[in-house]
Motif scaffolding. Structure first.
Motif, short mmCIF file in Angstrom:
data_model
loop_
_atom_site.label_atom_id
_atom_site.label_comp_id
_atom_site.label_asym_id
_atom_site.label_seq_id
_atom_site.Cartn_x
_atom_site.Cartn_y
_atom_site.Cartn_z
N VAL A 1 51.93 51.12 -0.54
CA VAL A 1 53.20 51.73 -0.12
C VAL A 1 53.05 53.24 0.02
CG1 VAL A 1 55.56 52.21 -0.86
CG2 VAL A 1 54.66 49.89 -1.01
N PHE A 2 52.44 53.89 -0.95
CA PHE A 2 52.27 55.34 -0.88
C PHE A 2 51.32 55.75 0.24
CE2 PHE A 2 53.86 55.28 -5.34
CZ PHE A 2 54.98 56.06 -5.10
N THR A 3 50.32 54.92 0.53
CA THR A 3 49.42 55.20 1.64
C THR A 3 50.17 55.14 2.97
OG1 THR A 3 47.54 54.33 0.41
CG2 THR A 3 47.30 54.47 2.80
N VAL A 4 51.02 54.14 3.14
CA VAL A 4 51.81 54.02 4.37
C VAL A 4 52.78 55.19 4.49
CG1 VAL A 4 53.58 52.63 5.51
CG2 VAL A 4 51.56 51.53 4.55
N ILE A 5 53.45 55.55 3.42
CA ILE A 5 54.38 56.69 3.46
C ILE A 5 53.62 57.97 3.82
CG2 ILE A 5 55.79 58.20 2.01
CD1 ILE A 5 56.71 55.68 0.52
N ASN A 6 52.45 58.15 3.24
CA ASN A 6 51.64 59.33 3.51
C ASN A 6 51.22 59.37 4.98
OD1 ASN A 6 50.28 61.67 2.91
ND2 ASN A 6 48.43 60.61 2.22
N ALA A 7 50.76 58.25 5.50
CA ALA A 7 50.25 58.21 6.87
C ALA A 7 51.37 58.33 7.90
CB ALA A 7 49.48 56.92 7.10
N VAL A 8 52.52 57.77 7.60
CA VAL A 8 53.61 57.75 8.59
C VAL A 8 54.49 59.00 8.52
CG1 VAL A 8 55.71 56.50 9.25
CG2 VAL A 8 53.64 55.24 8.69
N TRP A 9 54.68 59.54 7.35
CA TRP A 9 55.69 60.59 7.22
C TRP A 9 55.10 61.93 6.80
CZ3 TRP A 9 58.70 62.08 2.53
CH2 TRP A 9 59.76 62.93 2.85
N LEU A 10 54.31 61.96 5.74
CA LEU A 10 53.86 63.23 5.18
C LEU A 10 52.78 63.92 6.01
CD1 LEU A 10 53.78 62.29 1.40
CD2 LEU A 10 55.55 63.53 2.64
N LEU A 11 51.76 63.19 6.44
CA LEU A 11 50.67 63.81 7.19
C LEU A 11 51.11 64.37 8.54
CD1 LEU A 11 47.58 61.55 6.41
CD2 LEU A 11 48.04 63.86 5.64
N PRO A 12 51.88 63.65 9.34
CA PRO A 12 52.33 64.26 10.61
C PRO A 12 53.17 65.52 10.39
CG PRO A 12 52.63 61.89 10.69
CD PRO A 12 52.24 62.24 9.29
N GLU A 13 53.99 65.53 9.36
CA GLU A 13 54.81 66.71 9.07
C GLU A 13 53.92 67.88 8.65
OE1 GLU A 13 58.07 69.03 8.95
OE2 GLU A 13 57.95 66.99 9.70
N ALA A 14 52.90 67.61 7.85
CA ALA A 14 51.98 68.66 7.43
C ALA A 14 51.21 69.21 8.63
CB ALA A 14 51.00 68.12 6.39
N ARG A 15 50.80 68.35 9.55
CA ARG A 15 50.11 68.81 10.75
C ARG A 15 51.03 69.69 11.59
NH1 ARG A 15 48.01 63.08 11.53
NH2 ARG A 15 46.00 63.14 10.48
N ARG A 16 52.26 69.27 11.73
CA ARG A 16 53.24 70.03 12.52
C ARG A 16 53.45 71.41 11.90
NH1 ARG A 16 57.28 66.54 12.07
NH2 ARG A 16 56.16 65.00 13.25
N GLU A 17 53.59 71.46 10.58
CA GLU A 17 53.77 72.75 9.89
C GLU A 17 52.55 73.64 10.07
OE1 GLU A 17 54.82 72.24 5.81
OE2 GLU A 17 56.56 71.00 6.29
N ALA A 18 51.36 73.07 9.94
CA ALA A 18 50.14 73.85 10.10
C ALA A 18 50.01 74.38 11.52
CB ALA A 18 48.92 73.01 9.74
N ARG A 19 50.35 73.56 12.49
CA ARG A 19 50.29 73.99 13.89
C ARG A 19 51.29 75.12 14.14
NH1 ARG A 19 49.75 69.31 16.14
NH2 ARG A 19 51.92 68.76 15.88
N ASP A 20 52.50 74.98 13.63
CA ASP A 20 53.51 76.04 13.80
C ASP A 20 53.07 77.33 13.12
OD1 ASP A 20 55.06 74.23 15.18
OD2 ASP A 20 56.42 73.82 13.50
N ARG A 21 52.47 77.22 11.95
CA ARG A 21 51.99 78.41 11.24
C ARG A 21 50.87 79.08 12.03
NH1 ARG A 21 49.64 76.60 6.46
NH2 ARG A 21 51.69 75.79 5.93
#
Length: 96
Positions: free
Chosen positions: A21-41
């Motif tokens: 469950v935590f792997t799916v949450i990480n892959a679907v929600w947390l990682l894309p958001e982190a990538r988006r934040e890093a790209r914006d930064r």
């Protein structure tokens, strides 16, 4: 009563299910958001860097435009480690 074996199997199954469950949450929600934040930064940092470079260029351009032809020649040749004797022909009359 719950046997020891079924408790161990239940515990292991719970751990595996939690991990999944935590792997799916990480892959679907947390990682894309982190990538988006890093790209914006990164985009913001590049914009700041570009603006600083542009301001530096404008300052350098203003400085170079204020130089006389002799001074411009002198600065260019001296900066490249070349003799500045060739600039003497650019001196105006009466300049020493």
């Amino acid at each position: 009563m719950i046997s020891r074996g079924s408790a161990i199997v239940g515990g292991v199954a719970g751990i595996v299910l939690s991990f999944a469950v935590f792997t799916v949450i990480n892959a679907v929600w947390l990682l894309p958001e982190a990538r988006r934040e890093a790209r914006d930064r990164l985009i913001a940092e590049q914009a700041v860097s570009d603006q600083k470079a542009e301001l530096e260029r404008k300052g350098d351009d203003a400085k170079l435009q204020s130089l006389t032809p002799y001074d411009l020649c002198f600065v260019g040749l001296r900066g490249n480690g070349m003799p500045v004797d060739a600039c003497d022909q650019l001196r105006g009359p009466g300049e020493e």
